[in-house]
Design an enzyme around this catalytic site. Structure first.
Site: not given
Ligand code: NAD
Length: 355
Positions: A136-138, A161, A165
């Site tokens: 993430t950019d965070e 969070y 990350k």
């Molecule tokens: N959503 C955003 O805007 C955004 C932006 C930048 C980066 N990200 C990154 O992208 C990735 C996905 O984000 P998202 O929004 O799809 O998240 P999300 O919360 O929708 O999904 C996370 C998934 O990971 C699974 N999970 C959680 N803990 C787990 C574990 N211990 N073992 C196995 N599976 C596990 C959950 O069941 C879920 O299916 C993350 O790494 C997040 O940091 C998200």
């Protein structure tokens, strides 16, 4: 195509689901997908029912697996000749990390470490292997009203969070320098689109509009976020996996900055249009609530590197993306209701939750 056995972690979450769908829709993709997911409150296996029906146990394999449990990851590696990992699994919600950081440390840091250790055991020094880490950019902290995050910006995370990350990003890079495991990392701004869990800003607000509930905005709503349509994030990840330089990080953004309050106003208008209501109908529900602790003022990212090196660009405008997104949520009320009838219901009634 380079990889035949792609292990996706967190494939039942928001971006993971979109990415698996993206892959199977690509003509060039002829390989297999192995999806490991713990199915936390945010993971929904129903998101991939169609993929499972079409490709299940042939080209698509799902294992309910917790990445904090290294032996269960190892079992998956024993079954499949994994040649690429795309690591989405994480605890992803800033507010939850403020209320309870423990799970974030376990999944985001220890879980990533376990994956890296499993790779180190099974990888066999092949150059035709990749660990791509989604971040993430965070991790870069907070900006004032001007400036951008670059790939070279020093890390300065502010929430549990983003700190978790940041830690996982460092571990991934350390395994490149220490063990020469081929890795890439991408840091992305806020994603929006279909299948996003309705604790995050856009689906939360759509849900509340449909229920005619308050639309809670932190502080004065002046915090600024950059928004990228999830399909564009998916296309970018695939470009990195295919052609990104190993050991590099790439930034993704929408080049599409909005204050939370401006975004909410146009979202209200879009839902009103699609529900055949007066343009301002939902705006009366907007309510200002106490600001989030340590709320970062602004995120904005420079993504020239991925554009120049990998010829990536955003494919939809924000208006198009928002129209598609609202349309999807309005056409998938059952998806939302199924989630709300579970654990999420308690959460939304007790807390204001946004990213
Ligand atoms: N959503 C955003 O805007 C955004 C932006 C930048 C980066 N990200 C990154 O992208 C990735 C996905 O984000 P998202 O929004 O799809 O998240 P999300 O919360 O929708 O999904 C996370 C998934 O990971 C699974 N999970 C959680 N803990 C787990 C574990 N211990 N073992 C196995 N599976 C596990 C959950 O069941 C879920 O299916 C993350 O790494 C997040 O940091 C998200």
């Amino acid at each position: 195509m380079k990889y035949q056995n792609i292990l996706i972690t967190g494939g039942c979450g928001f971006i993971g689901t979109n990415f698996i769908n993206y892959l199977f829709n690509l003509k060039e993709f002829t390989g297999n997908v192995i999806n490991i997911d713990k199915l936390t409150y945010a993971g929904n296996p129903n998101n991939l029912i169609d993929i499972n029906e079409k490709y299940g146990n042939d080209r698509y394999f799902f294992y309910k697996t917790d990445i904090t449990d290294i032996s269960s990851i190892d079992t998956v590696f024993e079954k499949h000749a994994v040649d690429c990992i795309i690591h989405f699994a994480a605890e992803s919600h800033v507010d939850r990390s403020i209320h309870g950081p423990g799970e974030f440390i376990q999944t985001n840091i220890i879980g990533t470490f376990n994956l890296l250790e499993t790779v180190r055991k099974h990888w066999k020094n092949s150059k035709d292997f990749l660990f791509h880490h989604i971040s993430t950019d965070e991790v870069f902290g907070s900006l004032g009203n001007t400036g951008y995050f670059y790939e070279t910006t020093p890390y300065d995370p502010r929430s549990p969070y983003s700190a978790s990350k940041a830690s996982s990003d460092h571990l991934v890079m350390a395994y490149f320098y220490t063990y020469a495991i081929p890795i890439t990392i991408s840091n992305c701004t806020n994603n929006y689109g279909q299948y996003q869990f309705p604790e995050k800003l856009i689906p939360l607000m759509i849900n509340n509009m449909l229920e005619e509930k308050d639309l809670p905005v932190y502080g004065k709503g002046k915090n600024i976020r950059d928004w990228l349509y999830v399909q564009d994030h998916c296309s970018g990840i695939w470009k990195i996996v295919q052609n990104g330089r190993r050991g590099e990080t790439y930034n993704f953004g929408g080049e599409n900055e909005w204050t939370n309050i401006d975004l909410l106003n146009i979202l209200c208008e879009e839902v009103a249009i699609q529900k055949n209501k007066d343009k301002d109908y939902y705006k009366k529900l907007i309510t200002y609530v106490k600001d989030r602790a340590g709320h970062d003022h602004r995120y904005a990212i420079n993504c020239d590197k991925v554009k120049e090196e990998l010829n990536w660009k955003q494919s939809v405008t924000f208006n198009e993306g928002l129209t598609k997104t609202v349309k999807w949520y309005l056409s998938n009320i059952k998806w939302m209701n199924d989630i709300k009838s579970g654990q999420y219901k308690n959460w939304i009634e007790k807390n204001y939750c946004q990213r």
